[in-house]
Design an enzyme around this catalytic site. Structure first.
Site, PDB file in Angstrom:
ATOM      1  N   GLY A  53       2.456   2.143   4.155  1.00  0.00           N
ATOM      2  CA  GLY A  53       0.908   2.622   5.162  1.00  0.00           C
ATOM      3  C   GLY A  53       0.156   1.497   5.368  1.00  0.00           C
ATOM      4  CB  CYS A  54      -2.740   0.958   7.667  1.00  0.00           C
ATOM      5  SG  CYS A  54      -4.199  -1.060   8.489  1.00  0.00           S
ATOM      6  CG  PHE A  55      -2.727  -4.216   4.413  1.00  0.00           C
ATOM      7  CD1 PHE A  55      -3.742  -4.145   5.030  1.00  0.00           C
ATOM      8  CD2 PHE A  55      -2.371  -5.212   3.962  1.00  0.00           C
ATOM      9  CE1 PHE A  55      -4.166  -4.790   6.303  1.00  0.00           C
ATOM     10  CE2 PHE A  55      -1.944  -6.398   4.937  1.00  0.00           C
ATOM     11  CZ  PHE A  55      -2.401  -6.798   5.969  1.00  0.00           C
TER      12      PHE A  55
END
Length: 219
Positions: A53-55
Site C-alpha cells: 500500500g501507500c509507502f
C-alpha cells in the site's frame, strides 16, 4: 494515498475525509506467530524490500523499528524509465509502491521485519488495494533480495496460512524486480507532514498500533 484527490485538496488547503471506513488493522497489531524459519545472520547491513500500500505509512512504521538504519520510499518492479509518481499512478507500469529497508541483522532479523509487515504495516489479505487506495501499485508483495529471503518469506506465508492467522487468505506475492527511490517529496512524508489529512486518518493510528503491539521493537 487517495492519489489525485488528496494531492489537489492538500495543495488547496482543504481538509479531506477518507473515502472508506477505518484503515484495516490500523488500530491494533494482529497477533500472529513468530516465523519458524529465519535468514542466517551475516556481517554487515542487509536490505529488505516490501510493498504493502501507500509507502508513507510503511515508511513511518519501519523507521520506528529498532535495528533499522534507513527506510526509502520508492517503486519496486517495473522499469526505471517509468518509476515516477505520475507514471506509477496510471496503474500501467507494473510497479508497486514499496519501501527499501536497510537494517542491522545483529539487532533485527528478516523474519522479525516480516512479522511487523504482516501484523501491522499493512493488511496482507487485501488484493490490489490497501484501505482507501486501489490499484496494482498498492498490492501486497515481497521482493526478496536473495534466495534465503525468498525461502523464509515463502515459508512464513505458508505458516500463517496454515495457522489461519487472518480471517481471509493471504494474497501477498513474492516478486522479482528492481527498486527505484521515489521523489524527494515522498521521503519521510509522515514526519514532515504530521497534519496531512491522509497521515492523520490512516498512518498515525498504524504507527500507534505498532508501538502498542511491539513495544520491545519500538525505538
Amino acid at each position: 494515498m487517495i492519489k489525485i484527490l488528496l494531492a489537489t485538496a492538500a495543495a488547496a488547503g482543504i481538509a479531506v475525509v477518507a473515502l472508506s471506513g477505518g484503515a484495516a488493522n490500523a488500530e491494533r497489531a494482529v497477533p500472529i506467530p513468530v516465523a519458524a524459519q529465519d535468514v542466517p545472520k551475516t556481517p554487515g547491513l542487509q536490505t529488505a524490500v516490501l510493498a504493502g500500500g501507500c509507502f508513507w505509512g510503511m515508511e513511518a512504521v519501519f523507521e520506528r523499528v529498532k535495528g533499522v538504519r534507513q527506510v526509502t520510499a520508492g517503486y519496486a518492479g517495473g522499469t526505471a524509465g517509468t518509476a515516477d509518481y505520475d507514471h506509477v499512478s496510471s496503474e500501467t507500469t507494473g510497479h508497486a509502491e514499496a519501501v527499501k529497508i536497510v537494517y542491522d541483522p545483529a539487532q533485527l532479523s528478516y523474519a522479525t521485519l516480516l512479522r511487523v509487515y504482516f501484523s501491522i504495516a499493512h493488511d496482507p489479505t487485501e488484493l490490489n488495494r490497501q484501505g482507501p487506495d486501489s490499484g496494482t501499485s498498492y498490492r501486497s508483495a515481497i521482493f526478496p533480495q536473495n534466495p534465503a529471503q525468498r525461502a523464509v518469506a515463502a515459508a512464513y506465508i505458508a505458516q500463517l496460512g496454515k495457522a489461519h492467522a487472518f480471517p481471509r487468505p493471504i494474497v501477498t506475492k513474492l516478486e522479482a524486480g528492481g527498486f527505484f527511490p521515489a521523489e524527494a517529496y515522498h521521503q519521510n512524508f509522515y514526519d514532515r507532514n504530521p497534519t496531512h489529512p491522509y497521515i492523520v486518518q490512516w498512518d498515525k493510528p498504524k504507527v500507534a498500533a505498532f508501538k502498542a503491539g511491539f513495544p520491545a521493537l519500538a525505538k
